[in-house]
Design a protein around this motif. Sequence first.
Motif, PDB file in Angstrom:
ATOM      1  N   SER A 175      -0.754  -0.043  -2.438  1.00 47.20           N
ATOM      2  CA  SER A 175       0.019   1.127  -2.846  1.00 47.20           C
ATOM      3  C   SER A 175       0.170   2.115  -1.693  1.00 47.20           C
ATOM      4  O   SER A 175       1.263   2.636  -1.432  1.00 47.20           O
ATOM      5  CB  SER A 175      -0.665   1.811  -4.035  1.00 47.20           C
ATOM      6  OG  SER A 175       0.062   2.940  -4.457  1.00 47.20           O
ATOM      7  N   ALA A 176      -0.925   2.356  -0.963  1.00 52.27           N
ATOM      8  CA  ALA A 176      -0.887   3.291   0.164  1.00 52.27           C
ATOM      9  C   ALA A 176      -0.028   2.757   1.298  1.00 52.27           C
ATOM     10  O   ALA A 176       0.705   3.507   1.958  1.00 52.27           O
ATOM     11  CB  ALA A 176      -2.309   3.561   0.656  1.00 52.27           C
ATOM     12  N   ALA A 177      -0.103   1.440   1.548  1.00 52.30           N
ATOM     13  CA  ALA A 177       0.672   0.827   2.627  1.00 52.30           C
ATOM     14  C   ALA A 177       2.167   0.888   2.339  1.00 52.30           C
ATOM     15  O   ALA A 177       2.974   1.169   3.234  1.00 52.30           O
ATOM     16  CB  ALA A 177       0.231  -0.620   2.834  1.00 52.30           C
ATOM     17  N   VAL A 178       2.546   0.617   1.086  1.00 50.62           N
ATOM     18  CA  VAL A 178       3.961   0.677   0.705  1.00 50.62           C
ATOM     19  C   VAL A 178       4.482   2.104   0.858  1.00 50.62           C
ATOM     20  O   VAL A 178       5.581   2.337   1.378  1.00 50.62           O
ATOM     21  CB  VAL A 178       4.159   0.192  -0.750  1.00 50.62           C
ATOM     22  CG1 VAL A 178       5.602   0.407  -1.196  1.00 50.62           C
ATOM     23  CG2 VAL A 178       3.791  -1.283  -0.867  1.00 50.62           C
ATOM     24  N   THR A 179       3.685   3.068   0.425  1.00 56.98           N
ATOM     25  CA  THR A 179       4.080   4.475   0.532  1.00 56.98           C
ATOM     26  C   THR A 179       4.194   4.899   1.993  1.00 56.98           C
ATOM     27  O   THR A 179       5.156   5.584   2.373  1.00 56.98           O
ATOM     28  CB  THR A 179       3.046   5.366  -0.188  1.00 56.98           C
ATOM     29  OG1 THR A 179       2.960   4.973  -1.563  1.00 56.98           O
ATOM     30  CG2 THR A 179       3.436   6.828  -0.110  1.00 56.98           C
ATOM     31  N   ALA A 180       3.231   4.477   2.814  1.00 56.69           N
ATOM     32  CA  ALA A 180       3.252   4.829   4.231  1.00 56.69           C
ATOM     33  C   ALA A 180       4.458   4.215   4.925  1.00 56.69           C
ATOM     34  O   ALA A 180       5.146   4.879   5.711  1.00 56.69           O
ATOM     35  CB  ALA A 180       1.964   4.360   4.910  1.00 56.69           C
ATOM     36  N   ARG A 181       4.726   2.962   4.618  1.00 51.73           N
ATOM     37  CA  ARG A 181       5.880   2.280   5.230  1.00 51.73           C
ATOM     38  C   ARG A 181       7.180   3.009   4.882  1.00 51.73           C
ATOM     39  O   ARG A 181       8.040   3.212   5.743  1.00 51.73           O
ATOM     40  CB  ARG A 181       5.924   0.830   4.765  1.00 51.73           C
ATOM     41  CG  ARG A 181       7.116   0.065   5.293  1.00 51.73           C
ATOM     42  CD  ARG A 181       7.169  -1.335   4.690  1.00 51.73           C
ATOM     43  NE  ARG A 181       6.306  -2.274   5.409  1.00 51.73           N
ATOM     44  CZ  ARG A 181       6.168  -3.555   5.058  1.00 51.73           C
ATOM     45  NH1 ARG A 181       6.832  -4.022   4.006  1.00 51.73           N
ATOM     46  NH2 ARG A 181       5.384  -4.358   5.754  1.00 51.73           N
TER      47      ARG A 181
END
Length: 277
Positions: free
Chosen positions: A151-157
């Motif tokens: 979830s954090a990686a998708v948001t960061a991307r």
Amino acid sequence: MFANEYYCLVAGLKEYSLDADTKGFDARTIVSEILEGVTAADAREVRLLYGYYDCENMAALRAGRSAHNPLGNLTREELEEELKAPKRLPEAVARVVRAYADPEGEDAEEVDTAQRFEKELFGAYYAACAKAGSHFLREWSAFDRNLRNVSAAVTARAAGRAVEEVVVGDGDVADQLQRSSAADFGLRGELPYIDAVIAAVNDEANLVEKEHKIDLVRWNEATELATFDYFDINAILSYLARINIVARWTQLDAARGREMFARLMAELDGKELIDKK
């Protein structure tokens, strides 16, 4: 080693009810009663499950935020003392606290204090859970870390931020999240829920609905991980993982919280298999 079986305790879990006239119910009371009904060793597993909220609260406290999740083991005042001289935290977590309190000290040799405090703190928490005696807690914490990392990686991307800044811990999934440029980070074959999480983060403009969709993934995993556990600590931890979700939603959306609690009570009917044991 044989697991302790808590026939009466598990049978009594259905006695808890959600008051339809209030916003929520007292999850801490449920936890306290369970702690009184299990062995000292199993109580440590329960407290470790709730250690996540202690980390959450410590991060907020250290950052000067007023937020405090009451599901944590320790009060705000107790956490203030722990940040000065940790005595009650899991050793891996305590090491991080000491390292950031004294960046020149011995503990700082094992902790990367150049990273954000929260990242190292939660990394240490998940590392402690990986050594838990309960198979549910080991598998649940690994799942929870992966889910939050995705979830954090998708948001960061989407925000154009470096994924490595938000990914907690290490391992194959964490490495893949930081290295892959694929839409699914190349993890579709390893994480069956990744499409659902990516869709919830990317496609759901309503933040409450997004969180609900992700919590349904979490709920299903909590149930699945204890499929063959009926009266032991794994069954109880699975129940508590879902109680935590209910507690959250009785605050965010009371009607949805009651709906989730009803689902939990219905699922517990399938656990009443004492005569078949």
